[in-house]
Motif scaffolding. Structure first.
Motif, PDB file in Angstrom:
ATOM      1  N   ARG A 111       0.830  -1.210   0.000  1.00 20.27           N
ATOM      2  CA  ARG A 111       0.000   0.000   0.000  1.00 20.27           C
ATOM      3  C   ARG A 111       0.861   1.255   0.000  1.00 20.27           C
ATOM      4  O   ARG A 111       0.518   2.255  -0.633  1.00 20.27           O
ATOM      5  CB  ARG A 111      -0.927   0.005   1.219  1.00 20.27           C
ATOM      6  N   PHE A 112       1.951   1.221   0.742  1.00 18.10           N
ATOM      7  CA  PHE A 112       2.840   2.384   0.790  1.00 18.10           C
ATOM      8  C   PHE A 112       3.494   2.605  -0.571  1.00 18.10           C
ATOM      9  O   PHE A 112       3.566   3.737  -1.064  1.00 18.10           O
ATOM     10  CB  PHE A 112       3.895   2.204   1.872  1.00 18.10           C
ATOM     11  N   ASP A 113       3.985   1.512  -1.182  1.00 17.15           N
ATOM     12  CA  ASP A 113       4.590   1.636  -2.512  1.00 17.15           C
ATOM     13  C   ASP A 113       3.596   2.211  -3.516  1.00 17.15           C
ATOM     14  O   ASP A 113       3.948   3.077  -4.333  1.00 17.15           O
ATOM     15  CB  ASP A 113       5.061   0.266  -2.994  1.00 17.15           C
ATOM     16  N   ALA A 114       2.337   1.728  -3.447  1.00 18.71           N
ATOM     17  CA  ALA A 114       1.318   2.213  -4.375  1.00 18.71           C
ATOM     18  C   ALA A 114       1.028   3.692  -4.146  1.00 18.71           C
ATOM     19  O   ALA A 114       0.840   4.458  -5.107  1.00 18.71           O
ATOM     20  CB  ALA A 114       0.038   1.401  -4.218  1.00 18.71           C
ATOM     21  N   ALA A 115       1.004   4.098  -2.879  1.00 16.53           N
ATOM     22  CA  ALA A 115       0.748   5.512  -2.571  1.00 16.53           C
ATOM     23  C   ALA A 115       1.874   6.389  -3.100  1.00 16.53           C
ATOM     24  O   ALA A 115       1.628   7.456  -3.685  1.00 16.53           O
ATOM     25  CB  ALA A 115       0.587   5.697  -1.060  1.00 16.53           C
ATOM     26  N   LEU A 116       3.122   5.951  -2.923  1.00 13.77           N
ATOM     27  CA  LEU A 116       4.261   6.717  -3.451  1.00 13.77           C
ATOM     28  C   LEU A 116       4.211   6.804  -4.966  1.00 13.77           C
ATOM     29  O   LEU A 116       4.454   7.874  -5.544  1.00 13.77           O
ATOM     30  CB  LEU A 116       5.573   6.069  -3.021  1.00 13.77           C
ATOM     31  N   ASP A 117       3.896   5.683  -5.616  1.00 13.36           N
ATOM     32  CA  ASP A 117       3.825   5.689  -7.080  1.00 13.36           C
ATOM     33  C   ASP A 117       2.746   6.638  -7.575  1.00 13.36           C
ATOM     34  O   ASP A 117       2.907   7.294  -8.615  1.00 13.36           O
ATOM     35  CB  ASP A 117       3.540   4.277  -7.587  1.00 13.36           C
ATOM     36  N   ARG A 118       1.634   6.732  -6.836  1.00 14.28           N
ATOM     37  CA  ARG A 118       0.537   7.610  -7.244  1.00 14.28           C
ATOM     38  C   ARG A 118       0.879   9.080  -7.000  1.00 14.28           C
ATOM     39  O   ARG A 118       0.603   9.942  -7.832  1.00 14.28           O
ATOM     40  CB  ARG A 118      -0.731   7.233  -6.469  1.00 14.28           C
ATOM     41  N   LEU A 119       1.477   9.358  -5.839  1.00  7.57           N
ATOM     42  CA  LEU A 119       1.748  10.745  -5.457  1.00  7.57           C
ATOM     43  C   LEU A 119       3.034  11.276  -6.074  1.00  7.57           C
ATOM     44  O   LEU A 119       3.188  12.483  -6.257  1.00  7.57           O
ATOM     45  CB  LEU A 119       1.833  10.853  -3.929  1.00  7.57           C
ATOM     46  N   CYS A 120       3.944  10.383  -6.386  1.00  9.77           N
ATOM     47  CA  CYS A 120       5.237  10.801  -6.928  1.00  9.77           C
ATOM     48  C   CYS A 120       5.692   9.792  -7.975  1.00  9.77           C
ATOM     49  O   CYS A 120       6.597   8.987  -7.723  1.00  9.77           O
ATOM     50  CB  CYS A 120       6.249  10.899  -5.783  1.00  9.77           C
ATOM     51  N   PRO A 121       5.053   9.775  -9.153  1.00 10.73           N
ATOM     52  CA  PRO A 121       5.415   8.807 -10.195  1.00 10.73           C
ATOM     53  C   PRO A 121       6.843   9.020 -10.682  1.00 10.73           C
ATOM     54  O   PRO A 121       7.428  10.091 -10.497  1.00 10.73           O
ATOM     55  CB  PRO A 121       4.394   9.081 -11.302  1.00 10.73           C
ATOM     56  N   ASP A 122       7.380   7.985 -11.303  1.00 16.01           N
ATOM     57  CA  ASP A 122       8.785   8.019 -11.723  1.00 16.01           C
ATOM     58  C   ASP A 122       9.112   9.222 -12.599  1.00 16.01           C
ATOM     59  O   ASP A 122      10.188   9.817 -12.485  1.00 16.01           O
ATOM     60  CB  ASP A 122       9.126   6.730 -12.474  1.00 16.01           C
ATOM     61  N   GLU A 123       8.172   9.604 -13.476  1.00 16.75           N
ATOM     62  CA  GLU A 123       8.467  10.723 -14.385  1.00 16.75           C
ATOM     63  C   GLU A 123       8.555  12.067 -13.656  1.00 16.75           C
ATOM     64  O   GLU A 123       9.097  13.033 -14.191  1.00 16.75           O
ATOM     65  CB  GLU A 123       7.423  10.802 -15.502  1.00 16.75           C
ATOM     66  N   ASP A 124       7.996  12.125 -12.421  1.00 18.83           N
ATOM     67  CA  ASP A 124       8.066  13.362 -11.640  1.00 18.83           C
ATOM     68  C   ASP A 124       9.187  13.332 -10.612  1.00 18.83           C
ATOM     69  O   ASP A 124       9.349  14.275  -9.848  1.00 18.83           O
ATOM     70  CB  ASP A 124       6.734  13.600 -10.915  1.00 18.83           C
ATOM     71  N   TRP A 125       9.936  12.238 -10.578  1.00 18.82           N
ATOM     72  CA  TRP A 125      10.989  12.082  -9.570  1.00 18.82           C
ATOM     73  C   TRP A 125      12.149  13.005  -9.908  1.00 18.82           C
ATOM     74  O   TRP A 125      12.784  12.889 -10.945  1.00 18.82           O
ATOM     75  CB  TRP A 125      11.450  10.631  -9.531  1.00 18.82           C
ATOM     76  N   ASP A 126      12.442  13.945  -9.036  1.00 19.30           N
ATOM     77  CA  ASP A 126      13.470  14.945  -9.296  1.00 19.30           C
ATOM     78  C   ASP A 126      14.221  15.229  -8.001  1.00 19.30           C
ATOM     79  O   ASP A 126      13.957  16.190  -7.304  1.00 19.30           O
ATOM     80  CB  ASP A 126      12.834  16.229  -9.847  1.00 19.30           C
ATOM     81  N   GLY A 127      15.151  14.376  -7.677  1.00 16.79           N
ATOM     82  CA  GLY A 127      15.872  14.503  -6.421  1.00 16.79           C
ATOM     83  C   GLY A 127      15.313  13.543  -5.385  1.00 16.79           C
ATOM     84  O   GLY A 127      14.249  12.963  -5.557  1.00 16.79           O
ATOM     85  N   PRO A 128      16.028  13.366  -4.281  1.00 19.97           N
ATOM     86  CA  PRO A 128      15.602  12.411  -3.257  1.00 19.97           C
ATOM     87  C   PRO A 128      14.276  12.798  -2.615  1.00 19.97           C
ATOM     88  O   PRO A 128      13.871  13.955  -2.631  1.00 19.97           O
ATOM     89  CB  PRO A 128      16.749  12.443  -2.239  1.00 19.97           C
ATOM     90  N   LEU A 129      13.619  11.805  -2.038  1.00 20.33           N
ATOM     91  CA  LEU A 129      12.407  12.033  -1.271  1.00 20.33           C
ATOM     92  C   LEU A 129      12.809  12.445   0.133  1.00 20.33           C
ATOM     93  O   LEU A 129      13.503  11.711   0.837  1.00 20.33           O
ATOM     94  CB  LEU A 129      11.566  10.751  -1.225  1.00 20.33           C
ATOM     95  N   GLY A 130      12.387  13.626   0.546  1.00 20.80           N
ATOM     96  CA  GLY A 130      12.707  14.114   1.881  1.00 20.80           C
ATOM     97  C   GLY A 130      11.623  13.723   2.867  1.00 20.80           C
ATOM     98  O   GLY A 130      10.435  13.926   2.612  1.00 20.80           O
ATOM     99  N   LEU A 131      12.014  13.179   4.011  1.00 21.03           N
ATOM    100  CA  LEU A 131      11.072  12.741   5.031  1.00 21.03           C
ATOM    101  C   LEU A 131      11.233  13.605   6.282  1.00 21.03           C
ATOM    102  O   LEU A 131      12.351  13.801   6.771  1.00 21.03           O
ATOM    103  CB  LEU A 131      11.307  11.269   5.399  1.00 21.03           C
ATOM    104  N   ALA A 132      10.112  14.122   6.785  1.00 17.18           N
ATOM    105  CA  ALA A 132      10.121  14.862   8.043  1.00 17.18           C
ATOM    106  C   ALA A 132       9.900  13.848   9.165  1.00 17.18           C
ATOM    107  O   ALA A 132       8.828  13.251   9.262  1.00 17.18           O
ATOM    108  CB  ALA A 132       9.019  15.919   8.045  1.00 17.18           C
ATOM    109  N   VAL A 133      10.909  13.647  10.005  1.00 12.79           N
ATOM    110  CA  VAL A 133      10.863  12.613  11.036  1.00 12.79           C
ATOM    111  C   VAL A 133      11.095  13.248  12.401  1.00 12.79           C
ATOM    112  O   VAL A 133      12.168  13.812  12.665  1.00 12.79           O
ATOM    113  CB  VAL A 133      11.908  11.509  10.770  1.00 12.79           C
ATOM    114  N   SER A 134      10.100  13.133  13.267  1.00 12.54           N
ATOM    115  CA  SER A 134      10.194  13.727  14.601  1.00 12.54           C
ATOM    116  C   SER A 134      10.722  12.750  15.638  1.00 12.54           C
ATOM    117  O   SER A 134      11.214  13.154  16.692  1.00 12.54           O
ATOM    118  CB  SER A 134       8.804  14.199  15.044  1.00 12.54           C
TER     119      SER A 134
END
Length: 326
Positions: free
Chosen positions: A3-26
């Protein structure tokens, strides 16, 4: 998780990938789950920021703990400490946090930034905003895809399809004991009281509430589309002979669209206005009265539109003239 992989693919598809994915971690269970799932889904292509808001003395140790976990996962890590302005503590912390993320994204060339909002957060947000009488934009809740405030950096929430308990299980299975923020149990905060209320009443289904927020978000996107059409077809700039900017708006749409278009016109003229203020101004103009808002003067007239041969309300907006202080 698939489900997480599918959500990432939907929200950030490969063609829109431009630099690393930044995660806000508290360091809480939700954000640690985001880190673990992100590291598994995008190995070698994520980065983490953890922020000390300067509210609690334990925060520095918690940021250091996040750094230790990132080192064990070979994930690039950045820390930041922010200073909060006066006012609502949680609101100011949120503003400072997003400003730090914007700066980090620019410096590290981050493509997208992700936060760990989940189903339970969405349900709480909807109930809080219902209690405050929020309009459709507020009731749309936490967006799956938007931008970091004041920037063009995409902000995604890939965990909005997950329950908090699922995320806690992910962290527990990795043998990580997340940090605990005592403010999450402090009933002085509205969100904590809403969270407690949800826990006490089984008939309030968090998943159903989050689904309602999703439907409201779809309605808001439709309204935004209509407002864009209204702007493109019914608004034109026509400067005065002296060169002063002026906008003409042929207004014949529902009030919700009027509010969006009036707000956009005021912004185009350099002013700032809330939706509530724009709504009050639209009401005055609809009654045929002038309206002043955000340093902009709106005037109502009736004008025949040649291409359709009918009379329509036309609202003209221009910078408000200086007031005589003598």
């Amino acid at each position: 998780m698939a489900r997480f992989d599918a959500a990432l693919d939907r929200l950030c598809p490969d063609e829109d990938w431009d630099g690393p994915l930044g995660l806000a971690v508290s360091g809480g269970p939700d954000s640690f789950a985001l880190l673990l799932l992100g590291a598994a889904a995008r190995p070698g292509d994520i980065a983490v920021m953890s922020i000390d808001h300067g509210i609690r003395p334990e925060a520095a140790r918690e940021v250091a703990f996040v750094e230790t976990i990132c080192q064990s996962l070979d994930v690039p890590f950045t820390s930041a400490k922010v200073t909060l302005g006066a006012g609502n503590l949680q609101a100011k912390a949120r503003e400072a946090r997003y400003a730090a993320l914007v700066q980090w994204a620019a410096q590290q060339k981050i493509g997208h930034v992700a936060t760990a909002h989940h189903i339970d957060d969405q349900a709480e947000t909807l109930l809080m905003r219902l209690a405050r009488g929020s309009g459709l934009p507020g009731l749309a809740g936490v967006r799956e895809w938007t931008h970091l405030p004041g920037s063009d950096v995409p902000l995604i929430r890939p965990l909005l399809g997950f329950r908090k308990a699922e995320l806690e299980a992910v962290v527990a299975s990795a043998g990580i004991t997340p940090v605990s923020d005592p403010s999450n149990e402090n009933p002085a905060f509205d969100r904590v009281r809403v969270r407690q209320h949800l826990a006490e009443h089984d008939w309030l289904d968090a998943e159903a509430l989050a689904t309602s927020a999703h439907h409201l978000a779809e309605g808001w996107r439709a309204l935004e589309w209509y407002a864009q059409l209204d702007w493109e077809e019914m608004v034109s700039r026509e400067d005065t002979p002296e060169g002063a900017p002026q906008y003409r708006y042929y207004c014949n749409v529902p009030r919700a669209i009027q509010i969006e278009t009036v707000s956009r016109i005021v912004s185009a003229l350099g002013g700032r206005v809330s939706r509530s203020e724009a709504g009050n101004a639209a009401d005055r103009l609809w009654r045929g009265e002038n309206a002043s808002l955000g340093g902009v003067l709106g005037r109502c007239e009736i004008e025949k539109v040649e291409k359709v041969g009918v009379e329509m309300r036309v609202w003209r907006f221009s910078p408000e003239p200086p007031r005589n202080t003598h």
